[in-house]
Design a protein around this motif. Structure first.
Motif, PDB file in Angstrom:
ATOM      1  N   GLU A  59       0.793  -1.230   0.000  1.00 35.20           N
ATOM      2  CA  GLU A  59       0.000   0.000   0.000  1.00 35.20           C
ATOM      3  C   GLU A  59       0.821   1.273   0.000  1.00 35.20           C
ATOM      4  O   GLU A  59       0.561   2.176  -0.774  1.00 35.20           O
ATOM      5  N   ALA A  60       1.741   1.410   0.900  1.00 33.12           N
ATOM      6  CA  ALA A  60       2.379   2.716   1.020  1.00 33.12           C
ATOM      7  C   ALA A  60       3.884   2.612   1.220  1.00 33.12           C
ATOM      8  O   ALA A  60       4.647   3.138   0.430  1.00 33.12           O
ATOM      9  N   ASP A  61       4.328   1.961   2.224  1.00 33.00           N
ATOM     10  CA  ASP A  61       5.741   2.002   2.576  1.00 33.00           C
ATOM     11  C   ASP A  61       6.453   0.755   2.065  1.00 33.00           C
ATOM     12  O   ASP A  61       6.140  -0.363   2.462  1.00 33.00           O
ATOM     13  N   SER A  75       9.365   6.706  -0.316  1.00 29.65           N
ATOM     14  CA  SER A  75       9.648   8.101   0.045  1.00 29.65           C
ATOM     15  C   SER A  75      10.687   8.746  -0.869  1.00 29.65           C
ATOM     16  O   SER A  75      11.020   9.917  -0.685  1.00 29.65           O
ATOM     17  N   GLU A 104       5.991  -8.303   7.912  1.00 29.33           N
ATOM     18  CA  GLU A 104       6.187  -7.562   6.670  1.00 29.33           C
ATOM     19  C   GLU A 104       6.629  -8.584   5.621  1.00 29.33           C
ATOM     20  O   GLU A 104       7.154  -9.642   5.952  1.00 29.33           O
ATOM     21  N   SER A 117       8.207  -4.647   2.200  1.00 27.45           N
ATOM     22  CA  SER A 117       7.263  -3.714   2.808  1.00 27.45           C
ATOM     23  C   SER A 117       7.822  -3.335   4.173  1.00 27.45           C
ATOM     24  O   SER A 117       8.598  -4.090   4.760  1.00 27.45           O
ATOM     25  N   SER A 119       5.744  -1.019   6.893  1.00 26.63           N
ATOM     26  CA  SER A 119       4.733  -0.029   7.257  1.00 26.63           C
ATOM     27  C   SER A 119       5.183   0.836   8.426  1.00 26.63           C
ATOM     28  O   SER A 119       5.762   0.341   9.392  1.00 26.63           O
ATOM     29  N   THR A 120       4.896   2.114   8.315  1.00 28.53           N
ATOM     30  CA  THR A 120       5.198   3.050   9.406  1.00 28.53           C
ATOM     31  C   THR A 120       3.924   3.711   9.931  1.00 28.53           C
ATOM     32  O   THR A 120       3.994   4.635  10.732  1.00 28.53           O
ATOM     33  N   LEU A 121       2.780   3.226   9.452  1.00 27.83           N
ATOM     34  CA  LEU A 121       1.494   3.777   9.882  1.00 27.83           C
ATOM     35  C   LEU A 121       0.873   2.894  10.952  1.00 27.83           C
ATOM     36  O   LEU A 121       1.173   1.699  11.042  1.00 27.83           O
ATOM     37  N   GLU A 122      -0.035   3.448  11.720  1.00 28.13           N
ATOM     38  CA  GLU A 122      -0.735   2.660  12.729  1.00 28.13           C
ATOM     39  C   GLU A 122      -1.589   1.599  12.030  1.00 28.13           C
ATOM     40  O   GLU A 122      -1.971   1.751  10.877  1.00 28.13           O
ATOM     41  N   GLY A 126       0.692  -3.015   5.498  1.00 25.53           N
ATOM     42  CA  GLY A 126      -0.168  -2.818   4.333  1.00 25.53           C
ATOM     43  C   GLY A 126       0.294  -3.548   3.095  1.00 25.53           C
ATOM     44  O   GLY A 126       0.722  -2.909   2.125  1.00 25.53           O
TER      45      GLY A 126
END
Length: 155
Positions: A59-61, A75, A104, A117, A119-122, A126
């Motif tokens: 998803e993101a990271d 990033s 991960e 992966s 993730s750095t989000l709560e 992802g």
């Protein structure tokens, strides 16, 4: 309980990276094995991305590593993404593994490339793995700290 990572390790081992593409935001998709054209088009009218026999979505990271360094990540400056994605196409899957207390995903490829992966989000990590080889596709990811098959509601 089925060992889903072992399932994907066996399913993906030796498959070629057929396509790498960016989803919404910094979402990363990697398609392994024979590609199937997308059903339908995107909102802008362009064809959707084809699907591989096995797929990975982060998803993101995420980050892409070679033997010596992080080549780029979610990033990084976006102009690094496409050239790095192109370097992955044609590589073969060597391993599928997980790491960390909250799992991960780590895909190891030929020529000592790795996709991870982190993730750095709560919430949950992802990522999702897709097995599209059968009549009923299988999707797994990490929910509540456990690697679990996603249940599809049939309404």
């Amino acid at each position: 309980m089925k060992d889903w990572i072992e399932h994907f390790r066996e399913a993906a081992e030796g498959l070629v990276v057929a396509d790498v593409w960016r989803g919404y935001g910094s979402a990363l998709f990697i398609e392994f094995g024979k590609l199937t054209p997308a059903d339908g088009t995107r909102k802008d009218g362009t064809p959707g991305a084809p699907s591989g026999a096995i797929g990975l979505m982060i998803e993101a990271d995420w980050r892409i590593e070679d033997a010596h360094a992080i080549v780029c990540g979610s990033s990084s400056d976006e102009e690094l993404w496409e050239p790095t994605f192109a370097r992955l196409v044609g590589k073969h899957v060597v391993d599928v593994a997980t790491f960390g207390r909250l799992p991960e995903v780590l895909i190891s490829l030929s020529d000592r490339f790795h996709v991870a992966s982190f993730s750095t989000l709560e919430g949950d990590p992802g990522w999702s793995l897709f097995d599209r080889r059968g009549a009923a596709p299988i999707t797994v990811g990490c929910w509540s700290g456990v690697i679990t098959e996603e249940q599809v509601n049939s309404a």
